[in-house]
Design a protein around this motif. Structure first.
Motif, PDB file in Angstrom:
ATOM      1  N   MET A   1       0.836  -1.203   0.000  1.00 22.06           N
ATOM      2  CA  MET A   1       0.000   0.000   0.000  1.00 22.06           C
ATOM      3  C   MET A   1       0.872   1.256   0.000  1.00 22.06           C
ATOM      4  O   MET A   1       0.552   2.230  -0.676  1.00 22.06           O
ATOM      5  CB  MET A   1      -0.940   0.003   1.203  1.00 22.06           C
ATOM      6  N   TRP A   2       1.972   1.234   0.742  1.00 21.05           N
ATOM      7  CA  TRP A   2       2.855   2.406   0.772  1.00 21.05           C
ATOM      8  C   TRP A   2       3.525   2.636  -0.580  1.00 21.05           C
ATOM      9  O   TRP A   2       3.791   3.772  -0.961  1.00 21.05           O
ATOM     10  CB  TRP A   2       3.872   2.305   1.911  1.00 21.05           C
ATOM     11  N   ARG A   3       3.777   1.562  -1.333  1.00 21.38           N
ATOM     12  CA  ARG A   3       4.306   1.730  -2.686  1.00 21.38           C
ATOM     13  C   ARG A   3       3.280   2.442  -3.561  1.00 21.38           C
ATOM     14  O   ARG A   3       3.622   3.288  -4.390  1.00 21.38           O
ATOM     15  CB  ARG A   3       4.712   0.376  -3.282  1.00 21.38           C
ATOM     16  N   LYS A   4       2.014   2.110  -3.358  1.00 23.91           N
ATOM     17  CA  LYS A   4       0.941   2.793  -4.099  1.00 23.91           C
ATOM     18  C   LYS A   4       0.869   4.271  -3.704  1.00 23.91           C
ATOM     19  O   LYS A   4       0.663   5.135  -4.564  1.00 23.91           O
ATOM     20  CB  LYS A   4      -0.402   2.112  -3.850  1.00 23.91           C
ATOM     21  N   VAL A   5       1.022   4.569  -2.417  1.00 21.71           N
ATOM     22  CA  VAL A   5       1.028   5.961  -1.966  1.00 21.71           C
ATOM     23  C   VAL A   5       2.178   6.715  -2.632  1.00 21.71           C
ATOM     24  O   VAL A   5       2.001   7.836  -3.107  1.00 21.71           O
ATOM     25  CB  VAL A   5       1.105   6.055  -0.424  1.00 21.71           C
ATOM     26  N   ALA A   6       3.349   6.082  -2.707  1.00 21.20           N
ATOM     27  CA  ALA A   6       4.506   6.715  -3.363  1.00 21.20           C
ATOM     28  C   ALA A   6       4.202   7.016  -4.829  1.00 21.20           C
ATOM     29  O   ALA A   6       4.607   8.061  -5.355  1.00 21.20           O
ATOM     30  CB  ALA A   6       5.742   5.835  -3.226  1.00 21.20           C
ATOM     31  N   ASP A   7       3.474   6.127  -5.496  1.00 23.88           N
ATOM     32  CA  ASP A   7       3.093   6.377  -6.889  1.00 23.88           C
ATOM     33  C   ASP A   7       2.126   7.555  -6.987  1.00 23.88           C
ATOM     34  O   ASP A   7       2.205   8.350  -7.928  1.00 23.88           O
ATOM     35  CB  ASP A   7       2.454   5.127  -7.502  1.00 23.88           C
ATOM     36  N   ILE A   8       1.218   7.680  -6.027  1.00 26.27           N
ATOM     37  CA  ILE A   8       0.293   8.817  -6.003  1.00 26.27           C
ATOM     38  C   ILE A   8       1.085  10.106  -5.810  1.00 26.27           C
ATOM     39  O   ILE A   8       0.833  11.101  -6.496  1.00 26.27           O
ATOM     40  CB  ILE A   8      -0.770   8.660  -4.892  1.00 26.27           C
ATOM     41  N   TYR A   9       2.042  10.098  -4.876  1.00 22.37           N
ATOM     42  CA  TYR A   9       2.894  11.276  -4.673  1.00 22.37           C
ATOM     43  C   TYR A   9       3.434  11.781  -6.008  1.00 22.37           C
ATOM     44  O   TYR A   9       3.349  12.963  -6.326  1.00 22.37           O
ATOM     45  CB  TYR A   9       4.107  10.936  -3.807  1.00 22.37           C
ATOM     46  N   LYS A  10       4.027  10.860  -6.769  1.00 19.18           N
ATOM     47  CA  LYS A  10       4.712  11.221  -8.009  1.00 19.18           C
ATOM     48  C   LYS A  10       3.754  11.736  -9.078  1.00 19.18           C
ATOM     49  O   LYS A  10       4.158  12.492  -9.960  1.00 19.18           O
ATOM     50  CB  LYS A  10       5.503  10.029  -8.532  1.00 19.18           C
TER      51      LYS A  10
ATOM     52  N   LYS B   1      -6.842  13.243  -2.021  1.00 18.67           N
ATOM     53  CA  LYS B   1      -7.817  12.350  -1.380  1.00 18.67           C
ATOM     54  C   LYS B   1      -8.553  11.508  -2.414  1.00 18.67           C
ATOM     55  O   LYS B   1      -8.747  10.299  -2.221  1.00 18.67           O
ATOM     56  CB  LYS B   1      -8.831  13.155  -0.566  1.00 18.67           C
ATOM     57  N   SER B   2      -8.948  12.128  -3.509  1.00 22.84           N
ATOM     58  CA  SER B   2      -9.671  11.418  -4.560  1.00 22.84           C
ATOM     59  C   SER B   2      -8.799  10.343  -5.207  1.00 22.84           C
ATOM     60  O   SER B   2      -9.234   9.193  -5.378  1.00 22.84           O
ATOM     61  CB  SER B   2     -10.149  12.421  -5.616  1.00 22.84           C
ATOM     62  N   GLU B   3      -7.582  10.706  -5.563  1.00 19.68           N
ATOM     63  CA  GLU B   3      -6.654   9.744  -6.164  1.00 19.68           C
ATOM     64  C   GLU B   3      -6.373   8.593  -5.201  1.00 19.68           C
ATOM     65  O   GLU B   3      -6.377   7.425  -5.591  1.00 19.68           O
ATOM     66  CB  GLU B   3      -5.341  10.427  -6.557  1.00 19.68           C
ATOM     67  N   ALA B   4      -6.115   8.927  -3.940  1.00 18.26           N
ATOM     68  CA  ALA B   4      -5.806   7.893  -2.946  1.00 18.26           C
ATOM     69  C   ALA B   4      -6.997   6.970  -2.731  1.00 18.26           C
ATOM     70  O   ALA B   4      -6.826   5.749  -2.591  1.00 18.26           O
ATOM     71  CB  ALA B   4      -5.368   8.539  -1.636  1.00 18.26           C
ATOM     72  N   THR B   5      -8.193   7.507  -2.708  1.00 19.37           N
ATOM     73  CA  THR B   5      -9.394   6.686  -2.549  1.00 19.37           C
ATOM     74  C   THR B   5      -9.493   5.672  -3.685  1.00 19.37           C
ATOM     75  O   THR B   5      -9.753   4.489  -3.451  1.00 19.37           O
ATOM     76  CB  THR B   5     -10.653   7.575  -2.505  1.00 19.37           C
ATOM     77  N   GLN B   6      -9.251   6.118  -4.914  1.00 21.00           N
ATOM     78  CA  GLN B   6      -9.330   5.221  -6.069  1.00 21.00           C
ATOM     79  C   GLN B   6      -8.242   4.155  -6.031  1.00 21.00           C
ATOM     80  O   GLN B   6      -8.504   2.976  -6.249  1.00 21.00           O
ATOM     81  CB  GLN B   6      -9.220   6.013  -7.367  1.00 21.00           C
ATOM     82  N   VAL B   7      -7.017   4.567  -5.745  1.00 21.56           N
ATOM     83  CA  VAL B   7      -5.874   3.654  -5.826  1.00 21.56           C
ATOM     84  C   VAL B   7      -5.829   2.693  -4.636  1.00 21.56           C
ATOM     85  O   VAL B   7      -5.532   1.504  -4.795  1.00 21.56           O
ATOM     86  CB  VAL B   7      -4.558   4.454  -5.935  1.00 21.56           C
ATOM     87  N   LEU B   8      -6.115   3.191  -3.441  1.00 22.53           N
ATOM     88  CA  LEU B   8      -5.975   2.366  -2.239  1.00 22.53           C
ATOM     89  C   LEU B   8      -7.199   1.502  -1.952  1.00 22.53           C
ATOM     90  O   LEU B   8      -7.122   0.547  -1.190  1.00 22.53           O
ATOM     91  CB  LEU B   8      -5.660   3.248  -1.030  1.00 22.53           C
ATOM     92  N   GLY B   9      -8.342   1.877  -2.512  1.00 18.63           N
ATOM     93  CA  GLY B   9      -9.528   1.040  -2.361  1.00 18.63           C
ATOM     94  C   GLY B   9     -10.326   1.277  -1.093  1.00 18.63           C
ATOM     95  O   GLY B   9     -11.151   0.445  -0.719  1.00 18.63           O
ATOM     96  N   PHE B  10     -10.088   2.393  -0.405  1.00 17.04           N
ATOM     97  CA  PHE B  10     -10.917   2.780   0.738  1.00 17.04           C
ATOM     98  C   PHE B  10     -11.047   4.291   0.735  1.00 17.04           C
ATOM     99  O   PHE B  10     -10.260   4.987   0.103  1.00 17.04           O
ATOM    100  CB  PHE B  10     -10.341   2.264   2.070  1.00 17.04           C
ATOM    101  N   ASP B  11     -12.085   4.788   1.411  1.00 15.36           N
ATOM    102  CA  ASP B  11     -12.333   6.230   1.447  1.00 15.36           C
ATOM    103  C   ASP B  11     -11.249   6.924   2.251  1.00 15.36           C
ATOM    104  O   ASP B  11     -11.100   6.663   3.444  1.00 15.36           O
ATOM    105  CB  ASP B  11     -13.704   6.535   2.042  1.00 15.36           C
ATOM    106  N   VAL B  12     -10.507   7.794   1.596  1.00 18.31           N
ATOM    107  CA  VAL B  12      -9.425   8.532   2.241  1.00 18.31           C
ATOM    108  C   VAL B  12      -9.948   9.911   2.635  1.00 18.31           C
ATOM    109  O   VAL B  12     -10.544  10.615   1.829  1.00 18.31           O
ATOM    110  CB  VAL B  12      -8.197   8.665   1.326  1.00 18.31           C
ATOM    111  N   GLY B  13      -9.726  10.256   3.896  1.00 17.90           N
ATOM    112  CA  GLY B  13     -10.138  11.559   4.397  1.00 17.90           C
ATOM    113  C   GLY B  13      -9.543  11.794   5.760  1.00 17.90           C
ATOM    114  O   GLY B  13      -8.702  11.022   6.250  1.00 17.90           O
ATOM    115  N   GLU B  14     -10.012  12.838   6.407  1.00 13.01           N
ATOM    116  CA  GLU B  14      -9.481  13.224   7.708  1.00 13.01           C
ATOM    117  C   GLU B  14     -10.235  12.485   8.823  1.00 13.01           C
ATOM    118  O   GLU B  14     -11.467  12.484   8.841  1.00 13.01           O
ATOM    119  CB  GLU B  14      -9.588  14.734   7.870  1.00 13.01           C
ATOM    120  N   PRO B  15      -9.489  11.856   9.744  1.00 10.70           N
ATOM    121  CA  PRO B  15     -10.137  11.130  10.834  1.00 10.70           C
ATOM    122  C   PRO B  15     -11.150  11.990  11.610  1.00 10.70           C
ATOM    123  O   PRO B  15     -12.202  11.486  12.006  1.00 10.70           O
ATOM    124  CB  PRO B  15      -8.970  10.687  11.715  1.00 10.70           C
TER     125      PRO B  15
END
Length: 102
Positions: free
Chosen positions: A21-30, A83-97
């Motif tokens: 999952m962190w590799r996917k986050v790194a791809d989103i960063y880029k 948030k939108s990109e991460a939600t799509q790539v990671l497969g869960f709703d990304v937002g602020e706790p």
């Protein structure tokens, strides 16, 4: 008024996610606008602390934390896209706790 100010955000991307999952986050960063790369292991967009405009991220116990110096409208647009990109790539709703995202 469209002046540069400080912004901060924690997201529900937790430090204990699997490496895959962190590799996917790194791809989103880029893929995000303004990506300039890592400096001493810290990801940056648009610039670094010495610059007027920049975004940096760090992994904290409270989640993935962003700190930015930029206009509010640019920040709002950038973080919503992340948030939108991460939600799509990671497969869960990304937002602020604090907004109920866990």
């Amino acid at each position: 008024m469209n002046r540069i100010s400080a912004h901060q955000c924690n997201l529900n991307i937790w430090h204990d996610l699997p490496d895959e999952m962190w590799r996917k986050v790194a791809d989103i960063y880029k893929a995000m606008p303004g990506w300039i790369g890592y400096h001493n292991g810290i990801p940056y967009w648009f610039g670094q602390e010495k610059d007027d405009v920049y975004i940096e991220a760090s992994v904290e116990l409270s989640g993935l934390s962003f700190y930015a110096q930029m206009t509010k409208s640019d920040w709002d647009s950038w973080i919503e896209r992340f948030k939108s990109e991460a939600t799509q790539v990671l497969g869960f709703d990304v937002g602020e706790p604090e907004d109920g995202f866990v």
